[in-house]
Design a protein around this motif. Structure first.
Motif, PDB file in Angstrom:
ATOM      1  N   VAL A  81     -27.215 -19.393  14.670  1.00 21.22           N
ATOM      2  CA  VAL A  81     -26.083 -18.465  14.698  1.00 21.22           C
ATOM      3  C   VAL A  81     -26.544 -17.079  15.149  1.00 21.22           C
ATOM      4  O   VAL A  81     -25.902 -16.424  15.974  1.00 21.22           O
ATOM      5  CB  VAL A  81     -25.429 -18.384  13.296  1.00 21.22           C
ATOM      6  CG1 VAL A  81     -24.364 -17.306  13.277  1.00 21.22           C
ATOM      7  CG2 VAL A  81     -24.839 -19.717  12.908  1.00 21.22           C
ATOM      8  N   PHE A  82     -27.687 -16.673  14.605  1.00 22.33           N
ATOM      9  CA  PHE A  82     -28.205 -15.351  14.940  1.00 22.33           C
ATOM     10  C   PHE A  82     -28.552 -15.261  16.426  1.00 22.33           C
ATOM     11  O   PHE A  82     -28.230 -14.272  17.099  1.00 22.33           O
ATOM     12  CB  PHE A  82     -29.439 -15.041  14.086  1.00 22.33           C
ATOM     13  CG  PHE A  82     -29.976 -13.664  14.326  1.00 22.33           C
ATOM     14  CD1 PHE A  82     -29.428 -12.564  13.689  1.00 22.33           C
ATOM     15  CD2 PHE A  82     -31.043 -13.462  15.190  1.00 22.33           C
ATOM     16  CE1 PHE A  82     -29.919 -11.295  13.916  1.00 22.33           C
ATOM     17  CE2 PHE A  82     -31.536 -12.188  15.421  1.00 22.33           C
ATOM     18  CZ  PHE A  82     -30.975 -11.103  14.780  1.00 22.33           C
ATOM     19  N   THR A  83     -29.208 -16.303  16.932  1.00 22.39           N
ATOM     20  CA  THR A  83     -29.580 -16.297  18.347  1.00 22.39           C
ATOM     21  C   THR A  83     -28.334 -16.277  19.227  1.00 22.39           C
ATOM     22  O   THR A  83     -28.273 -15.560  20.226  1.00 22.39           O
ATOM     23  CB  THR A  83     -30.440 -17.536  18.685  1.00 22.39           C
ATOM     24  OG1 THR A  83     -31.490 -17.632  17.728  1.00 22.39           O
ATOM     25  CG2 THR A  83     -31.027 -17.440  20.064  1.00 22.39           C
ATOM     26  N   GLY A  84     -27.332 -17.051  18.810  1.00 23.32           N
ATOM     27  CA  GLY A  84     -26.083 -17.105  19.580  1.00 23.32           C
ATOM     28  C   GLY A  84     -25.391 -15.756  19.619  1.00 23.32           C
ATOM     29  O   GLY A  84     -24.981 -15.287  20.691  1.00 23.32           O
ATOM     30  N   ILE A  85     -25.292 -15.110  18.466  1.00 22.57           N
ATOM     31  CA  ILE A  85     -24.563 -13.834  18.422  1.00 22.57           C
ATOM     32  C   ILE A  85     -25.390 -12.726  19.084  1.00 22.57           C
ATOM     33  O   ILE A  85     -24.844 -11.829  19.716  1.00 22.57           O
ATOM     34  CB  ILE A  85     -24.148 -13.462  16.977  1.00 22.57           C
ATOM     35  CG1 ILE A  85     -22.989 -12.444  16.986  1.00 22.57           C
ATOM     36  CG2 ILE A  85     -25.299 -12.884  16.176  1.00 22.57           C
ATOM     37  CD1 ILE A  85     -21.645 -13.040  17.158  1.00 22.57           C
ATOM     38  N   GLU A 115     -27.308 -13.060  21.628  1.00 23.08           N
ATOM     39  CA  GLU A 115     -27.130 -13.230  23.070  1.00 23.08           C
ATOM     40  C   GLU A 115     -25.811 -12.598  23.502  1.00 23.08           C
ATOM     41  O   GLU A 115     -25.752 -11.856  24.494  1.00 23.08           O
ATOM     42  CB  GLU A 115     -27.142 -14.726  23.374  1.00 23.08           C
ATOM     43  CG  GLU A 115     -27.003 -15.055  24.831  1.00 23.08           C
ATOM     44  CD  GLU A 115     -26.835 -16.560  25.019  1.00 23.08           C
ATOM     45  OE1 GLU A 115     -27.649 -17.336  24.470  1.00 23.08           O
ATOM     46  OE2 GLU A 115     -25.880 -16.952  25.701  1.00 23.08           O
TER      47      GLU A 115
END
Lengths: 92, 269
Positions: free
Chosen positions: B155-159, B161
Motif C-alpha cells: 500500500v505504501f509503495t502504491g501510494i 508512487e
C-alpha cells in the motif's frame, strides 16, 4: 502487470500486451541513449498509444505499485533523464 | 532494462528507502496519510493558480481583440476617406496585435490542458487518499506489526508512487504557470507603456484616430468654405465632398492641409 502512465493513471496489462510494449520500449530506450530527440517523441507517443489501447484502466481508488512506468505525454528526453537519475521525485 | 522498468524501479527504491527509516511499519501509515493530505492541499492550490493565470490571459486576449477590431475599423474609415497610407498603417498595427493574440491563444490552450490534467490528478488523488485511510485503519486493527509489514509495503509503495507522480505533475503545471505570468506581465507593461495602446482605445495619443478626426474636421471646413464661396459668388451649388466615395481630386485641400507623413508610433508615447 500494472503499468502507470505518469500524469494520467494506471492500467492492467496481460503478458502478451507487455511483450508488445517491450518491443516499443526498446526503440524508446535507444532514442534516450542516443539523445535523439527526433526519434524520442514519436517513440514515446507510440508506446503511450499502445499502452492505452491494450491496457484496462484501474479504478480511481486503486492503490497498487506499478511494474512499469511510462513518462507523461509530451515529455522531453531531458525529463526522462531526470526521472532515470531519480531527480525531483517526492518521497512518500 | 527498458525505460518503463527503470522508472518503476526508481519509484520503488524511493518508497523502500522511506519505509526502511521507520521501525514500526504501522507508524508509516499515519505519517504517509499526513503527507497525502498535504499534497492534496498543494494540488488544489495548484489548480487554483492555473485557473487564475488562465483568467488573466483571457482578459488580455479580450483587450487585444478589441484593439484588433478597432484598428480594423480605423483601416476601413481611412480607406473610405481615400487615405490608403493611413489604412496600411492601421492594418500593419493590427497584424502586430493579431500576432500577439495568436501566440496567447496557443498559450491559453496549453494552460487549459494543464488545468484539466491537474484537476483530474486532484480527483484521483482524493479517491486514493480516501481509500488509503480505510486500508490504514483496517491494517492497524487486523494485523500485528510483523504481519502488517507486507501489506503495508504494498500500500505504501502504491501510494508513494501516486504521490511522486502527482508531485511532478504539480511541478510541471507550476513551471508553465510561471512562464505564463512572466508573459502576461510583459504584455501588461507593453499596454501600460502605450506601445500597444496608442494606436487604439481612443486615447489622446491615438494617432490614426487623430488623423481621421482631422480629416473629418477639415472636410467639413472645406465644405463650409465652398458653400460660402458659392454664396458670395452667387453661383451654383459647389461640388459636395462625400466621405464614402473616391476622394482623389474632388477634395479641394483635404489631403494637403496636413502632412502626409505618418508619425512613428514609437515616438508618440
Amino acid at each position: 502487470m500494472i503499468l502507470r502512465i505518469m500524469g494520467e493513471g494506471q492500467y492492467r496489462l496481460d503478458d502478451s500486451a507487455v511483450d508488445e510494449l517491450n518491443h516499443l520500449d526498446e526503440a524508446l530506450e535507444a532514442a534516450v541513449e542516443r539523445h535523439d530527440e527526433e526519434a524520442f517523441g514519436p517513440a514515446l507517443q507510440a508506446l503511450l498509444d499502445k499502452a492505452r489501447s491494450l491496457g484496462e484502466a484501474l479504478p480511481m481508488d486503486a492503490i497498487e505499485p506499478s511494474d512499469l512506468i511510462l513518462p507523461h505525454e509530451g515529455a522531453t528526453i531531458g525529463e526522462v533523464h531526470e526521472l532515470l537519475a531519480d531527480g525531483g521525485l517526492i518521497a512518500g | 532494462m527498458g525505460v518503463m522498468k527503470r522508472v518503476s524501479t526508481i519509484f520503488r527504491a524511493k518508497a523502500n528507502k522511506a519505509l526502511d527509516r521507520i521501525e514500526d511499519p504501522r507508524e508509516t501509515l499515519d505519517y504517509s496519510y499526513t503527507t497525502q493530505l498535504e499534497l492534496l492541499q498543494k494540488v488544489r492550490r495548484g489548480v487554483a493558480d492555473v485557473a487564475t493565470s488562465r483568467k488573466r490571459l483571457e482578459l488580455q486576449m479580450n483587450q487585444l481583440q478589441q484593439q484588433a477590431d478597432k484598428l480594423d475599423r480605423q483601416a476601413r474609415d481611412a480607406l473610405a476617406a481615400g487615405r490608403e497610407d493611413l489604412a496600411r498603417e492601421a492594418l500593419t498595427r493590427k497584424a502586430g496585435v493579431q500576432n500577439q493574440l495568436n501566440d496567447l491563444q496557443g498559450q491559453y490552450a496549453s494552460l487549459q490542458g494543464e488545468e484539466e490534467k491537474l484537476t483530474a490528478a486532484s480527483q484521483q488523488l482524493q479517491a486514493k487518499v480516501d481509500a488509503f485511510r480505510v486500508k490504514k485503519e483496517t491494517i492497524k486493527a487486523t494485523y500485528t506489526a510483523a504481519e502488517a509489514t507486507t501489506r503495508i509495503n504494498e500500500v505504501f509503495t502504491g501510494i508513494s508512487e501516486e504521490m511522486g507522480d502527482v508531485g511532478l505533475a504539480i511541478q510541471r503545471a507550476e513551471d508553465k504557470t510561471e512562464q505564463m505570468r512572466a508573459r502576461a506581465s510583459a504584455i501588461d507593461e507593453l499596454m501600460a507603456s502605450g506601445a500597444l495602446n496608442d494606436a487604439l482605445g481612443g486615447t489622446p495619443t491615438d494617432d490614426i484616430q487623430a488623423e481621421l478626426d482631422r480629416m473629418g474636421a477639415s472636410s467639413s471646413v472645406d465644405n463650409e468654405l465652398a458653400k460660402m464661396k458659392a454664396e458670395l459668388a452667387g453661383g451654383s451649388a459647389p461640388k459636395q465632398i462625400g466621405s464614402g466615395g473616391t476622394v482623389s481630386d474632388a477634395v479641394p485641400g483635404g489631403t494637403t492641409s496636413f502632412p502626409a507623413e505618418q508619425p512613428n508610433p514609437g515616438e508618440t508615447q
